[in-house]
Design an enzyme around this catalytic site. Structure first.
Site, mmCIF file in Angstrom:
data_model
loop_
_atom_site.group_PDB
_atom_site.id
_atom_site.type_symbol
_atom_site.label_atom_id
_atom_site.label_comp_id
_atom_site.label_asym_id
_atom_site.label_seq_id
_atom_site.Cartn_x
_atom_site.Cartn_y
_atom_site.Cartn_z
ATOM 1 N N THR A 468 5.922 -3.413 -3.143
ATOM 2 C CA THR A 468 5.368 -4.096 -2.477
ATOM 3 C C THR A 468 5.795 -5.760 -2.796
ATOM 4 O OG1 THR A 468 3.743 -3.963 -4.992
ATOM 5 C CG2 THR A 468 3.200 -3.370 -2.726
ATOM 6 N N GLY A 724 -5.379 -9.217 -3.273
ATOM 7 C CA GLY A 724 -4.068 -8.296 -2.904
ATOM 8 C C GLY A 724 -4.216 -7.841 -1.098
ATOM 9 N N GLY A 726 -2.521 -5.097 -0.069
ATOM 10 C CA GLY A 726 -2.081 -4.274 0.244
ATOM 11 C C GLY A 726 -2.013 -3.276 0.775
ATOM 12 N N GLU A 727 -3.640 -2.657 1.709
ATOM 13 C CA GLU A 727 -4.312 -1.607 1.773
ATOM 14 C C GLU A 727 -4.266 -2.798 3.044
ATOM 15 O OE1 GLU A 727 -5.688 1.162 -0.263
ATOM 16 O OE2 GLU A 727 -5.988 -0.904 -1.912
#
Ligand code: MOS
Length: 760
Positions: A468, A724, A726-727
């Protein structure tokens, strides 16, 4: 902030491309043996006999371990596991403790040999006899027997059951459709692997490909009956996880094998095993209904998901985004869950939202088309400015900007509302869009920062970089917070002996560890300043330590940069070779941020919720736009252009952030067009077994992806303001593509993946 936000390249990039970055299976040990698991060929029943006579005589074989002779492990006990931070075993099954079979592919024995090839060859010769019971292998067959779970991970799982029937029936405009999504597998580039080394009877080191070193340490320690501080888990580099790298049973198997043979042992899963033994995204059948008034304002939304589980309470929570998106007086979100004898479903990149946005965002497109309202305008009309269920303000929301900016960048205004209006040669061209969303999580974290008398800085925390950019972004944060160039900063992560960090999952790493890193740097700077002002030999002697500026490795008098003292000189005069400071931060945005007396030992910090969640709802948002070309003769779909606009708070590194979104969009293209794991109903085994038949996008399947960030800091997630990332990139992608296919062809496809057979 000067480094934060910059698109700097990964500081670990050179190590990765030159092969110097060491992954779990590369931690070869002197005297190491190899384990290869034997797996059940039946879906339900029991093992009645294991004949290892032939196998034991095979060259190089050291041990054959099964329920008959395996080390006794602690049994499952959820309350005790919770207390020990060991609740999240990938599947609730302690390996090789009994002869029961719960799914095809379950580990029932392990063969240990001098070489991998010997272990593998011998494992295939192990003779197993079974008593077969009737297994549940097919979702549709089992659905009549399914249950309606009350909770999902602590949240109510059945919301307003049955209550939307009347308002939907009374709505002048309404739709109701069923969407379905297949089983998907994570397939990170680096397969799961563990090297287990016993350093004495009660001390173990695991080199493990994991998303959480401390999670793995806690779980392994619990079941092996060891102290967590005696199970060191090391994972400096991890080649992707996507939710599949919690603790799965091979990690316990290899520890058992190493104990039994008194040798370091390596166990690396094959791609075939990864289809079954490390979780998967369960298939879903989703019914979405919605209605509007005469003007197109939503009156009610209903989202019902049917899915399944096995060996845990986890099921695919596809209604999650339907709790968050769109203003509507009433929403009904319900689940029923069957039990299947199939490897255990688990978290996979945007669990819930990835398949859930396919259904909801396809349905929104269908509703907009029914009303003849442009789908962007329909979404803006029904935009929820507050979180619909709680009524909480969002900590930060710029979703309408995502729609508007995305439409502008994509050239949405030239799109035709009616399908089949645009073609290029034999291709029908279509444009579609969808909303993206994912929660903004944050947990407690500790970071230690050290500076030596050469001015070199080391940042230490147990966090993981699963690809990441964690290494890089941590260096940027420390660079800004200490005033030391990025090149002088080393980052040490991926070791359970380092200060506690949450697992690299749930898109929470950035929001969790950076506040702690910033705080630790601040504490270290203060210690350096105190030394300087107290030292008659310092140009800063007698000054107020709180009023000093810092940059380029030194402290200075604000307004008079020439009057300064370097970190190196401060350390040298104090005869110190190193100074350090550690900070633990809790997930709150304002005062009381730092835990006094820094808990920078590998203790188990409970993953406390952001204490501001009583006041704010934390979510990221985005808008996805796709252009597809559909071959009229062959039914093949090509994504030709893609625009993704993301509202994820402050951007810590424009390059790694962009890569995250690109990766998410590619994952979404895979889900939309090709990924699916099929099972044989007779035996319950996946018939899709490798990357030759589990199709993922290759370069030719991926167009140029235009990524834009809103970039406004979230004032409540943390003092830094980054959520975040990441998704969220995968969410909405398959719907945007399916909506574009409808716009191109006039055919509404509601079953993923959108393979040519469904179009022609
Ligand atoms: Mo993610 S599915 O929380 O690794």
């Amino acid at each position: 902030m000067s480094e934060t936000g910059k698109p700097i390249s990964r500081i670990d990039g050179r190590m990765k491309v030159t092969g110097k970055a060491t992954y779990a299976a590369e931690f070869n040990q002197p005297g190491m043996a190899y384990a290869f698991p034997v797996r059940s060929t039946i879906a339900k029943g029991s093992v009645t006999g294991i004949d290892d006579a032939v196998v034991k005589k095979e060259p190089g074989v050291l041990a054959v371990i099964s329920y008959k002779n395996a080390l006794k492990l602690k049994p499952l006990d959820m309350a005790a596991q919770m207390k020990a931070g060991a609740a999240f075993l990938g599947e609730n099954l302690v390996p090789l403790q009994d002869n029961k079979i719960r799914y095809t592919g379950q580990f029932i024995a392990v063969v240990v040999a001098e070489s991998y090839e010997q272990a593998r060859a011998a494992a295939y010769k192990l003779k197993i006899s079974y008593a077969i019971e009737k297994a549940a292998t097919d979702l549709k067959t089992e659905l009549p027997k399914s249950t309606k779970p009350k909770v999902f991970m602590g949240e109510e799982a059945q919301l307003n059951t049955g209550r939307t029937a009347a308002p939907l029936a009374a709505s002048p405009h309404r739709i109701s459709h069923t969407y379905s999504t297949p089983v998907e597998n994570h397939h990170p580039m680096e397969p799961h692997a563990t090297v287990a080394v016993w350093e004495g009877a009660d001390k173990l080191t695991l080199y493990d490909s994991t998303q959480g070193v401390q999670l793995t340490s806690n779980i392994a320690a619990y079941f092996l009956g060891l102290k967590p501080e005696n199970v060191r888990v090391v994972a400096p580099f991890v080649g992707g996880g996507f939710g599949s790298k919690g603790l799965w049973l091979h990690t316990l198997l290899v520890a058992m094998a190493a104990k039994a043979t008194n040798r370091p042992v390596k166990l690396a899963l094959t791609r075939q095993m990864m289809q079954t033994n490390v979780g998967h995204r369960a298939a879903t059948i989703q019914e979405v209904a919605m209605g509007t008034d005469e003007t197109g304002k939503l009156t009610a939304i209903r989202h019902h998901t049917s899915s399944y589980n096995n060996l845990t309470q986890f099921f695919e929570p596809s209604g999650k985004q339907t709790k968050v998106l769109y203003e509507a007086p009433l929403r009904e979100i319900t689940y029923n869950v069957a039990a299947l004898n199939r490897g255990t479903p688990t978290f996979m990149r945007a669990p819930g939202e990835a398949p859930g946005t396919f259904a909801l965002e396809s349905a929104i497109d269908e509703m907009a088309y029914e009303l003849k309202i442009d789908p962007v305008e329909f979404r803006v009309m029904n935009h929820a400015a507050k979180e619909p269920i709680t009524g909480h303000e969002y900590s930060s929301i710029n979703l309408v900007d995502c729609y508007r900016i995305g439409a502008e960048r994509f050239g949405w205004s030239s799109r035709k509302m009616e399908p089949r209006q645009t073609s290029k040669g034999r291709y029908l061209v279509g444009h579609g869009m969808a909303t993206a969303t994912y929660p903004g999580g944050r947990s407690a974290a500790s970071v230690n920062v050290q500076i030596n008398d050469k001015g070199e800085v080391t940042v230490l925390t147990a966090s993981i970089d699963i690809g990441t950019g964690t290494y890089t972004v941590l260096a940027q944060t420390a660079s800004d917070a200490l005033g030391v160039p990025v090149e002088q900063i080393q980052v040490k992560i991926g070791d359970s002996a380092l200060p506690p960090s949450p697992l690299a999952g749930g898109s929470q790493t950035t929001a969790s560890i950076h506040p702690a890193a910033m705080e630790a740097c601040k504490l270290l700077r203060k210690d350096l300043a105190r030394l300087a002002v107290a030292d008659p030999a310092s140009a800063l002697n007698g000054r107020n330590p709180d009023e000093l500026g810092f940059a380029d490795g030194k402290l200075f008098i604000t307004g008079n940069e020439k009057q300064s003292d370097t970190y190196i000189d401060i350390l040298k005069r104090a005869r110190k070779t190193m100074m350090e400071a550690c900070a633990t931060t809790l997930p709150v945005s304002g005062a009381g941020l730092t835990v006094p007396g820094a808990l920078c030992t590998p203790a188990n910090i409970p993953a406390e919720q952001n204490s501001d969640i009583k006041q704010y709802a934390f979510h990221s948002f985005g808008a996805q736009f796709a252009e597809v070309w559909v071959d009229q003769d062959l039914g093949t779909i090509r994504v030709k252009r893609f625009t993704s606009v993301q509202d994820v708070g402050l951007i810590m590194n424009e390059k790694t952030a962009r890569s995250q979104v690109i990766g998410g969009v590619i994952f979404g293209i895979g889900a939309a067009l090709m990924e699916a794991t099929e099972y044989d109903k007779r035996w319950g085994n996946p018939v899709v077994r490798t990357l030759a038949d589990y199709h993922v996008p290759v370069n030719l399947d991926v167009p140029a992806i235009d990524v834009h960030f809103i970039g406004k800091p979230d004032p409540h997630i943390s003092p830094i303001g980054a959520r975040g990332i990441g998704e969220i990139g995968i969410t909405g992608v398959s719907a945007a593509i399916a909506n574009a296919v409808f716009n191109a062809t006039g055919k509404r496809l509601r079953d993923l993946p959108l393979t040519p057979d469904k179009l022609v």
